[in-house]
Design an enzyme around this catalytic site. Structure first.
Site, short mmCIF file in Angstrom:
data_model
loop_
_atom_site.label_atom_id
_atom_site.label_comp_id
_atom_site.label_asym_id
_atom_site.label_seq_id
_atom_site.Cartn_x
_atom_site.Cartn_y
_atom_site.Cartn_z
N ASP A 33 0.78 -1.53 0.14
CA ASP A 33 -0.09 -0.14 -0.01
C ASP A 33 0.97 1.15 -0.06
OD1 ASP A 33 -3.24 0.16 1.03
OD2 ASP A 33 -2.09 2.14 0.82
N ASP A 55 3.93 1.92 -4.32
CA ASP A 55 3.17 2.45 -4.97
C ASP A 55 2.98 1.81 -6.45
OD1 ASP A 55 1.85 4.44 -6.81
OD2 ASP A 55 2.86 6.30 -6.10
N ILE A 56 1.77 1.16 -6.73
CA ILE A 56 1.60 0.35 -7.96
C ILE A 56 1.60 1.33 -9.23
CG2 ILE A 56 0.34 -1.37 -6.78
CD1 ILE A 56 -2.17 -0.15 -8.33
N ASN A 82 -5.94 -5.00 -5.86
CA ASN A 82 -7.28 -4.34 -5.11
C ASN A 82 -7.29 -2.85 -4.93
OD1 ASN A 82 -9.33 -4.15 -2.90
ND2 ASN A 82 -7.69 -3.17 -1.99
N TYR A 146 -13.32 6.30 -14.06
CA TYR A 146 -13.40 5.07 -13.15
C TYR A 146 -13.76 3.84 -13.96
CZ TYR A 146 -14.08 2.13 -9.10
OH TYR A 146 -14.27 1.54 -8.14
N LYS A 150 -12.03 0.44 -15.06
CA LYS A 150 -12.42 -1.17 -14.32
C LYS A 150 -13.15 -1.86 -15.43
CE LYS A 150 -11.88 -0.37 -10.01
NZ LYS A 150 -10.98 -0.97 -9.12
P1 NDP Z 1 -10.10 2.63 -0.12
O1 NDP Z 1 -9.73 3.86 -0.80
O2 NDP Z 1 -10.59 2.21 1.23
O3 NDP Z 1 -8.61 1.72 -0.18
C1 NDP Z 1 -7.84 1.29 -1.42
C2 NDP Z 1 -6.49 1.51 -0.77
O4 NDP Z 1 -5.45 1.42 -1.96
C3 NDP Z 1 -6.08 2.68 0.03
O5 NDP Z 1 -5.36 2.25 1.25
C4 NDP Z 1 -5.18 3.47 -0.92
O6 NDP Z 1 -4.22 4.32 -0.17
C5 NDP Z 1 -4.41 2.41 -1.65
N1 NDP Z 1 -3.94 3.03 -2.97
C6 NDP Z 1 -4.33 4.15 -3.85
N2 NDP Z 1 -3.51 4.30 -4.75
C7 NDP Z 1 -2.62 3.34 -4.37
C8 NDP Z 1 -1.45 3.03 -5.34
N3 NDP Z 1 -1.09 3.91 -6.39
N4 NDP Z 1 -0.52 2.13 -5.06
C9 NDP Z 1 -0.97 1.44 -3.85
N5 NDP Z 1 -2.06 1.78 -3.01
C10 NDP Z 1 -2.70 2.60 -3.34
O7 NDP Z 1 -10.98 1.67 -1.11
P2 NDP Z 1 -11.95 0.59 -1.04
O8 NDP Z 1 -11.38 -0.47 0.01
O9 NDP Z 1 -13.29 0.98 -1.01
O10 NDP Z 1 -11.71 -0.09 -2.53
C11 NDP Z 1 -11.02 -1.15 -2.78
C12 NDP Z 1 -11.14 -1.67 -4.43
O11 NDP Z 1 -12.43 -2.12 -4.59
C13 NDP Z 1 -10.60 -0.61 -5.19
O12 NDP Z 1 -10.23 -0.98 -6.55
C14 NDP Z 1 -12.20 0.05 -5.51
O13 NDP Z 1 -12.17 0.73 -6.89
C15 NDP Z 1 -12.93 -1.19 -5.59
N6 NDP Z 1 -14.33 -0.91 -5.25
C16 NDP Z 1 -14.80 -0.46 -4.13
C17 NDP Z 1 -16.10 -0.28 -4.02
C18 NDP Z 1 -16.95 0.36 -2.88
O14 NDP Z 1 -17.99 0.55 -2.68
N7 NDP Z 1 -15.91 0.54 -1.78
C19 NDP Z 1 -17.30 -0.77 -5.00
C20 NDP Z 1 -16.54 -1.17 -6.07
C21 NDP Z 1 -15.18 -1.45 -6.38
P3 NDP Z 1 -4.71 5.87 -0.13
O15 NDP Z 1 -5.86 5.92 0.82
O16 NDP Z 1 -3.39 6.61 0.38
O17 NDP Z 1 -5.07 6.21 -1.53
#
Ligand code: NDP
Length: 243
Positions: A33, A55-56, A82, A146, A150
């Site tokens: 993360d 960072d991905i 994820n 977005y 996706k």
């Molecule tokens: P969150 O924002 O709660 O968690 C996502 C995590 O990914 C955060 O810790 C974030 O860090 C991290 N992240 C962001 N950018 C990067 C990067 N460049 N490299 C590494 N890590 C990174 O999201 P959710 O848990 O809600 O979502 C998880 C996945 O599920 C996502 O792909 C989202 O698109 C998908 N999703 C979510 C839905 C929902 O209703 N919540 C619905 C459908 C899909 P930071 O906070 O610092 O950016």
């Protein structure tokens, strides 16, 4: 040796639930993360949970992550892509950089991770990749960046299933709908309520619901399931017509 998994964006939300579910199922999990450490209140106190800052969108971070996994465990059984972000706006108000950023993290970041995983999994002749897409790939107003990212993840999943199938590597996607995470907790209460009312099941999913689908697709028993999408969305993808 235990199964080894990488979960990107595993520090909170859905990624953290996936990490917990895998640890419960006896996996060693490398949480990657951009956040510093596990930020959820219930931190995982478990020697099988390793944190790696990555960072991905940065190829060098990813190469270092895979070097760490190779040097420490010498195998990778499961990659869960994820990490994802949103930057919503109608197209006429969306800055070009918000399109680029979302594609960069959600699609290109996933591709970069898949590439390194594919190299390692092909050499070991085994692996599972689960990509987190979204029900929004079908189309949501205000999410041209977005939804496109996706949808791209689903195309990527299908191609990798074709390319990697003969090496015992299955690649599938999970498409969550409305899930209770920090991402959705930031919505205005009236917006959230209308979204919940639009669900056939009339509720919001929990991160654990997504984690269960990932656990299934990521396991060894799914050796004849590849290139598929499982919706975890309370039936929302069936139809937008609720009447
Ligand atoms: P969150 O924002 O709660 O968690 C996502 C995590 O990914 C955060 O810790 C974030 O860090 C991290 N992240 C962001 N950018 C990067 C990067 N460049 N490299 C590494 N890590 C990174 O999201 P959710 O848990 O809600 O979502 C998880 C996945 O599920 C996502 O792909 C989202 O698109 C998908 N999703 C979510 C839905 C929902 O209703 N919540 C619905 C459908 C899909 P930071 O906070 O610092 O950016």
């Amino acid at each position: 040796m235990k199964n080894v998994a990488i979960v990107t964006g595993g520090a909170r939300g859905i990624g953290l639930a996936i990490t917990k579910r895998l640890i419960e199922s006896n996996y060693i999990v490398i949480v990657s993360d951009i956040l510093e450490g596990l930020v959820d209140t219930e931190k995982i106190e478990n020697s099988d949970c390793h944190y790696f800052k990555c960072d991905i969108t940065k190829k060098n971070d990813i190469i270092q992550l895979f070097n760490f996994v190779k040097a420490t465990f010498d195998k990778i059984d499961l990659l869960v892509n994820n990490a994802g972000i949103i930057k919503d706006n109608m197209i006429w108000n969306m800055p070009e950089e918000d399109f680029d950023k979302v594609i960069d993290v959600n699609l290109k970041g996933t591709w970069l991770m898949c590439k390194q995983a594919a190299i390692m999994m092909k050499a070991q002749n085994f692996g599972r990749i689960v990509n987190i897409s979204s029900r929004a790939w079908l189309g949501n107003k205000g999410q041209s960046n977005y939804s496109a990212s996706k949808a791209g993840v689903i195309g990527l999943t299908r191609v990798l299933a074709l390319e990697l199938g003969k090496y015992n590597i299955c690649v599938n996607a999970v498409a969550p709908g409305l899930i209770n995470t920090p991402l959705t907790q930031n919505l205005k209460p009236d917006v959230l309520e209308s979204l919940i009312n639009a669900q056939p099941t009339n509720n919001i999913g929990q991160p654990e619901d997504v984690a269960n689908a990932v656990m299934f697709l990521g396991s060894e028993i799914t050796k004849f399931i590849t290139g598929q999408v499982i919706y975890v969305d309370g039936g929302k993808s069936i139809s937008s017509n609720m009447f």
